[in-house]
Design a protein around this motif. Structure first.
Motif, short mmCIF file in Angstrom:
data_model
loop_
_atom_site.label_atom_id
_atom_site.label_comp_id
_atom_site.label_asym_id
_atom_site.label_seq_id
_atom_site.Cartn_x
_atom_site.Cartn_y
_atom_site.Cartn_z
N PHE A 1 0.85 -1.18 0.00
CA PHE A 1 0.00 0.00 0.00
C PHE A 1 0.89 1.23 0.00
O PHE A 1 2.09 1.14 0.25
N ARG A 2 0.32 2.38 -0.28
CA ARG A 2 1.09 3.61 -0.21
C ARG A 2 0.23 4.77 0.26
O ARG A 2 -0.98 4.74 0.10
N GLN A 3 0.89 5.75 0.84
CA GLN A 3 0.19 6.94 1.31
C GLN A 3 1.01 8.17 0.97
O GLN A 3 2.14 8.31 1.45
N ALA A 4 0.45 9.01 0.14
CA ALA A 4 1.08 10.27 -0.23
C ALA A 4 0.65 11.35 0.76
O ALA A 4 -0.40 11.23 1.40
N PRO A 5 1.44 12.41 0.88
CA PRO A 5 1.09 13.49 1.81
C PRO A 5 -0.30 14.06 1.54
O PRO A 5 -0.63 14.37 0.39
N ARG B 1 -4.34 6.33 2.58
CA ARG B 1 -3.55 5.17 2.15
C ARG B 1 -4.33 4.42 1.08
O ARG B 1 -5.55 4.24 1.18
N GLU B 2 -3.61 3.96 0.05
CA GLU B 2 -4.27 3.27 -1.05
C GLU B 2 -3.57 1.96 -1.38
O GLU B 2 -2.37 1.80 -1.20
N PHE B 3 -4.36 1.04 -1.89
CA PHE B 3 -3.86 -0.26 -2.31
C PHE B 3 -2.97 -0.11 -3.54
O PHE B 3 -3.29 0.68 -4.45
N VAL B 4 -1.88 -0.87 -3.57
CA VAL B 4 -0.98 -0.87 -4.72
C VAL B 4 -0.98 -2.24 -5.41
O VAL B 4 -1.22 -2.33 -6.61
N ALA B 5 -0.71 -3.28 -4.64
CA ALA B 5 -0.60 -4.62 -5.23
C ALA B 5 -0.74 -5.67 -4.14
O ALA B 5 -0.49 -5.39 -2.97
N CYS B 6 -1.13 -6.89 -4.54
CA CYS B 6 -1.18 -8.00 -3.60
C CYS B 6 -0.81 -9.29 -4.31
O CYS B 6 -0.84 -9.37 -5.53
N ILE B 7 -0.44 -10.28 -3.49
CA ILE B 7 -0.04 -11.57 -4.02
C ILE B 7 -0.55 -12.65 -3.08
O ILE B 7 -0.48 -12.51 -1.85
N SER B 8 -1.07 -13.73 -3.65
CA SER B 8 -1.59 -14.82 -2.83
C SER B 8 -0.45 -15.55 -2.13
O SER B 8 0.73 -15.35 -2.46
N TRP B 9 -0.80 -16.41 -1.20
CA TRP B 9 0.24 -17.05 -0.40
C TRP B 9 1.19 -17.88 -1.25
O TRP B 9 2.37 -17.97 -0.95
N GLY B 10 0.71 -18.49 -2.29
CA GLY B 10 1.57 -19.31 -3.14
C GLY B 10 2.20 -18.53 -4.28
O GLY B 10 3.09 -19.04 -4.97
N GLY B 11 1.74 -17.31 -4.48
CA GLY B 11 2.30 -16.48 -5.54
C GLY B 11 1.62 -16.63 -6.90
O GLY B 11 1.99 -15.94 -7.85
N ALA B 12 0.63 -17.51 -6.98
CA ALA B 12 0.00 -17.75 -8.27
C ALA B 12 -0.94 -16.64 -8.70
O ALA B 12 -1.21 -16.45 -9.88
#
Length: 122
Positions: free
Chosen positions: A37-41, A45-56
């Motif tokens: 996630f990221r938060q600019a001044p 805060r906003e979502f950027v990316a996610c990955i499952s536990w196995g990476g698939a």
């Protein structure tokens, strides 16, 4: 005690690359979906990316699709965010996060790192 420690932030020129890392401890990393996630001044805060536990399975915010890549190394308990073609609007504090369950998600994260600053100069 869960700890997520980000590293790799810094100052970069527009168009350049940067790779963030997040080292995890205190949780079963191999079965924990992870996100960035990221938060600019002055912004939420906003979502950027996610990955499952196995990476698939991965998911990205529209603003970073095609430029950022999330990956993980379960043997090293580490998740990465490769950022290419950076823009000044990518400037923010970037946070690593982990969630319960098995699926990649844009919300409902239980564990958070302290953040790392990324500044993109024009």
């Amino acid at each position: 005690q869960v700890q997520l420690v980000e590293s790799g932030g810094g100052l970069v020129q527009a168009g350049g690359p940067l790779r963030l890392s997040c080292a995890a401890s205190g949780l079963t990393f191999g079965t924990t979906p992870m996100g960035w996630f990221r938060q600019a001044p002055g912004k939420e805060r906003e979502f950027v990316a996610c990955i499952s536990w196995g990476g698939a399975s991965t998911n990205y915010a529209d603003s970073v699709k095609g430029r950022f890549t999330i990956s993980r190394d379960n043997a090293k308990n580490t998740v990465y965010l490769q950022m290419n073609s950076l823009k000044p609007e990518d400037t923010a504090v970037y946070y690593c996060a982990g969630r319960k369950g098995i699926a990649c998600s844009t919300n409902q994260y239980a564990y958070w790192g302290q953040g790392t600053q990324v500044t993109v100069s024009s």
